[in-house]
Structures are given as C-alpha cells and as structure tokens.
Design a protein around this motif. Structure first.
Motif, short mmCIF file in Angstrom:
data_model
loop_
_atom_site.label_atom_id
_atom_site.label_comp_id
_atom_site.label_asym_id
_atom_site.label_seq_id
_atom_site.Cartn_x
_atom_site.Cartn_y
_atom_site.Cartn_z
N TRP A 1 0.83 -1.20 0.00
CA TRP A 1 0.00 0.00 0.00
C TRP A 1 0.87 1.26 0.00
O TRP A 1 0.61 2.21 -0.74
N VAL A 2 1.91 1.27 0.84
CA VAL A 2 2.81 2.42 0.89
C VAL A 2 3.50 2.59 -0.45
O VAL A 2 3.64 3.72 -0.96
N LEU A 3 3.94 1.50 -1.04
CA LEU A 3 4.64 1.56 -2.32
C LEU A 3 3.75 2.18 -3.40
O LEU A 3 4.18 3.05 -4.16
N ARG A 4 2.49 1.74 -3.45
CA ARG A 4 1.58 2.29 -4.46
C ARG A 4 1.30 3.77 -4.21
O ARG A 4 1.18 4.57 -5.15
N ALA A 5 1.18 4.15 -2.93
CA ALA A 5 0.89 5.55 -2.59
C ALA A 5 2.08 6.46 -2.90
O ALA A 5 1.91 7.60 -3.32
N ALA A 6 3.29 5.94 -2.69
CA ALA A 6 4.50 6.76 -2.88
C ALA A 6 4.92 6.85 -4.34
O ALA A 6 5.76 7.69 -4.69
N LYS A 7 4.34 6.00 -5.19
CA LYS A 7 4.72 5.96 -6.60
C LYS A 7 4.62 7.35 -7.23
O LYS A 7 3.62 8.03 -7.11
N GLU A 8 5.69 7.76 -7.89
CA GLU A 8 5.79 9.05 -8.57
C GLU A 8 5.77 10.25 -7.61
O GLU A 8 5.77 11.39 -8.05
N ASN A 9 5.72 9.98 -6.32
CA ASN A 9 5.69 11.07 -5.33
C ASN A 9 6.93 11.12 -4.45
O ASN A 9 7.33 12.19 -4.02
N HIS A 10 7.49 9.96 -4.15
CA HIS A 10 8.63 9.95 -3.23
C HIS A 10 9.51 8.74 -3.55
O HIS A 10 9.25 7.63 -3.11
N LYS A 11 10.55 8.98 -4.33
CA LYS A 11 11.41 7.89 -4.81
C LYS A 11 12.15 7.19 -3.68
O LYS A 11 12.38 5.97 -3.73
N LYS A 12 12.53 7.95 -2.65
CA LYS A 12 13.29 7.34 -1.56
C LYS A 12 12.44 6.33 -0.80
O LYS A 12 12.91 5.25 -0.44
N ILE A 13 11.17 6.69 -0.56
CA ILE A 13 10.27 5.75 0.11
C ILE A 13 10.03 4.54 -0.77
O ILE A 13 10.05 3.39 -0.30
N SER A 14 9.82 4.76 -2.06
CA SER A 14 9.63 3.64 -3.00
C SER A 14 10.82 2.69 -2.95
O SER A 14 10.65 1.46 -2.87
N GLU A 15 12.01 3.24 -3.00
CA GLU A 15 13.23 2.42 -2.99
C GLU A 15 13.31 1.56 -1.73
O GLU A 15 13.58 0.36 -1.79
N LYS A 16 13.05 2.18 -0.57
CA LYS A 16 13.16 1.46 0.69
C LYS A 16 12.11 0.35 0.81
O LYS A 16 12.39 -0.75 1.27
N TYR A 17 10.89 0.64 0.37
CA TYR A 17 9.81 -0.34 0.54
C TYR A 17 9.88 -1.46 -0.50
O TYR A 17 9.47 -2.59 -0.21
N ILE A 18 10.44 -1.19 -1.68
CA ILE A 18 10.69 -2.28 -2.62
C ILE A 18 11.77 -3.20 -2.05
O ILE A 18 11.72 -4.42 -2.20
N TYR A 19 12.75 -2.60 -1.38
CA TYR A 19 13.79 -3.39 -0.73
C TYR A 19 13.17 -4.36 0.28
O TYR A 19 13.55 -5.53 0.35
N LEU A 20 12.20 -3.87 1.06
CA LEU A 20 11.53 -4.74 2.04
C LEU A 20 10.79 -5.88 1.34
O LEU A 20 10.81 -7.03 1.81
N LEU A 21 10.14 -5.59 0.22
CA LEU A 21 9.44 -6.64 -0.52
C LEU A 21 10.42 -7.65 -1.09
O LEU A 21 10.12 -8.85 -1.14
N GLY A 22 11.60 -7.18 -1.50
CA GLY A 22 12.65 -8.11 -1.94
C GLY A 22 13.12 -9.00 -0.81
O GLY A 22 13.40 -10.19 -1.00
N ASN A 23 13.19 -8.41 0.40
CA ASN A 23 13.55 -9.19 1.58
C ASN A 23 12.52 -10.28 1.85
O ASN A 23 12.86 -11.41 2.23
N ALA A 24 11.25 -9.93 1.66
CA ALA A 24 10.19 -10.92 1.86
C ALA A 24 10.28 -12.01 0.80
O ALA A 24 10.13 -13.20 1.10
#
Length: 367
Positions: free
Chosen positions: A231-254
């Motif tokens: 949800w955070v990733l979809r909300a941050a899309k095109e709005n905050h690249k740093k948040i997107s990067e961090k939360y994709i990293y978490l999904l990669g961890n999962a």
C-alpha cells in the motif's frame, strides 16, 4: 538565553535530528553534555525533584547523543517510560508523550534488565492499539524502542509477534497511513521537502527491517503486513522515490525468505505493485536496482523444485507461468534474465556488486 529557552532549543534541534535519523557522534564528550549531566545529578539528589525538568534534560541528552552509558540509561529509561504513560487528556499530552518516545527510540544498543522497560512499553503499545491515544510518530517510536532491544535480546521475538501482534497491527497502520497522506498536495506544496509524515514512513522502514530479521512465519498477519508495505509503495509511486526504494527493498527481503509463498505475493498484488513502479516515465537508480533485485529473488525462488509435494510443485509451476506472462506482456522477461546472468557472473568472479556503478536504469524500457 534563559535555561527554559536553552532546553527548548536543544529539544527542537534533537527532535529534527532524531526524526531524520541524524546522529551527532561525540556529543557525550562535549561541555554541554557534561553540564546537562551535572544538572541531572543535582536534581536527582533533591528530596523533592522537579520531574518535568528531569524529563526535559533526559530528552535533551537522548535526542542529541549517539550513546549514553548504561548507568545513566538505567535511570532515564524508566523515568521517560513512566512519563509516556501519562493518562491526562489535554492538548499538550500527545506532543509531550511523542517527544519522550522519540527520545527513547534514539537509544540504539542498550543492555538492561527487562524489568526496567518491558511491562511499560508493552502497556504503551497495547493502550494505543485499543484507544489510538498516540500520534503516528509516537507509535512508531514505541515500536522502534522495543525493536532496538530485540537486537540484543532475541527472546523478545515471541512478545513482538504473538503478544503484541506486530505484523497485524503495523500492516493496518501502514495501510491507513498511506491512505491519509495527501501525496499530491504535499508534492505540490512542499516541492520535494521531507514532511513529517514522509519521515515517519521512512522511520517505519528501519523497524520493519529489524522485524524481517526476526520473523520466520508466513501467516495471515504476515500477509497483512506485506500488503501494508505494498500500500505504501503504491501511494509513494511518482511522489517519493526514496520511500519507494526502501519499501521495494523490504518486498525483496520478503521474496527471498523460504517461508514466504511466492504465490501469496502474487495473490495480494505485490508483484503488480513493483511492476507498476518500474513502468513509470522517470526512474532513479535506487528504485531501478531494488525492482531488479525483487524480480531476481522471485526468479530464484521459482527455480526451487518441490519434488516431495505434487501440490506444491503444481503451485510453483502455475505461479512461475503467471509471473512470466506478466513480465513477457510488459517486455521485461529478457531484462530480468540478463540481469540474473550478469549478477551470477559477478558472484562467480567474486566481484563486489555494490562497488560497481552502472546506469542500470537502461535495463528497463518504459512502456
């Protein structure tokens, strides 16, 4: 400057630093620190202590210091936790509790008897889960304090997962938080500035990073947490690249965890969320790299055969086909394959991948 104004200034400087996770190394050797320490010692000797002054002084030290000695922490931690358990309902209480918990969250490694903090921090978290009496930053800070302790005491894992239901509660918190932030308005008005809401989301990343190292379950609560991250990733899309990067990293961890079901990630929309991220007209290096890394981990997991269970093997093949079709439809299948081979080559030749600077955004052709 009066003492009252000096403390106010120091707390606000410390608040900004702690919110952005900026550490001031060596503050505990400064003359200012020694002066505050003496004021605390003098106040502690009094029969009638000024509790509010002590709280202010402890907060100054914790917010500005990288590390305090264990003797001082054993005094200030119970003091601030007691203060954070305030039950008064007035306008200032939430702000004061937020400052106290933010100060405590700034304590990194600290070995102490659990009797000094465990019951109180559990009560603070449970009270919020029942009554929603904390600000979003205060709630995040309470979890940050407890998670920092779990780095030292691994047996806190059961309390985090089973008693306080971290995955279930934080999954809901992330989803609600992502919905309540007016991303478009903030983007237009702040022009890229880090608002408090966005900084809190960045702080959640560090709590989640610790939790992923503790948890080894794939259940409904964990699924809810991963859904909240998406949800955070979809909300941050095109709005905050740093948040997107961090939360994709978490999904990669999962994705790389053996207990996490790849078909589960597909079902709750995680794969689609990352695909949506890399279909944007503009990408930065961090988002591109983490997106590649996510699909690399997915492809590695889908290579794992499960010969002992025909149903599991059937699910794996079906999931593999569905994800491949998604990637093929968007034109990314060759990208992921070439990236996989490239990384394998680096590993075989023992090259440090992190040390190599490449314009990896060229791996993606935006549709």
């Amino acid at each position: 400057m009066s003492m009252e104004n000096a403390i106010f200034l120091q707390k606000n400087v410390g608040f900004c630093n702690a919110l952005k996770r900026i550490c001031i190394e060596g503050f505990e050797y400064s003359t200012l620190y020694k002066r505050i320490e003496k004021m605390i010692a003098d106040e502690e000797k009094k029969e009638e202590k000024n509790e509010k002054l002590l709280v202010d002084l402890w907060e100054c030290n914790l917010l500005l210091s990288y590390q305090l000695d264990s003797k001082m922490l054993s005094i200030c931690v119970p003091c601030l936790l007691k203060f954070a358990l305030k039950k008064e309902e007035d306008e200032e209480t939430p702000k004061e509790v937020e400052m106290a918990l933010l100060s405590l969250s700034n304590i990194k490694f600290y070995r102490a008897e659990k009797e000094l903090y465990l019951n109180e921090i559990k009560e603070i978290i449970r009270n919020h889960q029942e009554h929603h009496n904390l600000t979003r930053l205060a709630y995040q800070s309470a979890w940050q304090f407890l998670m920092n302790r779990s780095l030292v005491y691994r047996d806190l894992k059961g309390i985090v997962m089973n008693e306080l239901h971290f995955a279930r509660e934080v999954g809901k918190e992330l989803e609600e938080f992502a919905k309540c932030v007016d991303w478009k308005k903030e983007k237009e008005e702040e022009m890229g500035k880090e608002t408090k809401e966005k900084l809190v989301l960045m702080r959640w990343f560090h709590v989640l990073f610790i939790f992923f190292g503790l948890c080894n379950l794939w259940n409904e609560e964990f699924i809810g947490l991963v859904g909240g991250i998406a949800w955070v990733l979809r909300a941050a899309k095109e709005n905050h690249k740093k948040i997107s990067e961090k939360y994709i990293y978490l999904l990669g961890n999962a994705a790389k965890r053996r207990d996490v079901k790849v078909e589960g990630l597909l079902k709750i929309g995680v794969v689609d969320s990352v695909l949506e991220e890399i279909q944007q007209s503009t990408l930065n290096e961090g988002v591109t790299f983490q997106s590649c890394h996510f699909f690399l981990k997915i492809s590695e997991r889908l290579k794992e055969k499960t010969d002992n269970d025909e149903l599991e093997e059937g699910n794996r093949k079906a999931t593999k086909m569905e994800i491949f079709e998604k990637l093929e439809e968007e034109g990314y299948d060759d990208t992921i394959t070439s990236y996989h081979e490239f990384l394998h080559l680096l590993k075989v030749n023992k090259i440090d991948f992190d040390a190599i600077s490449l314009d990896i955004s060229e791996y993606f052709v935006n549709v």
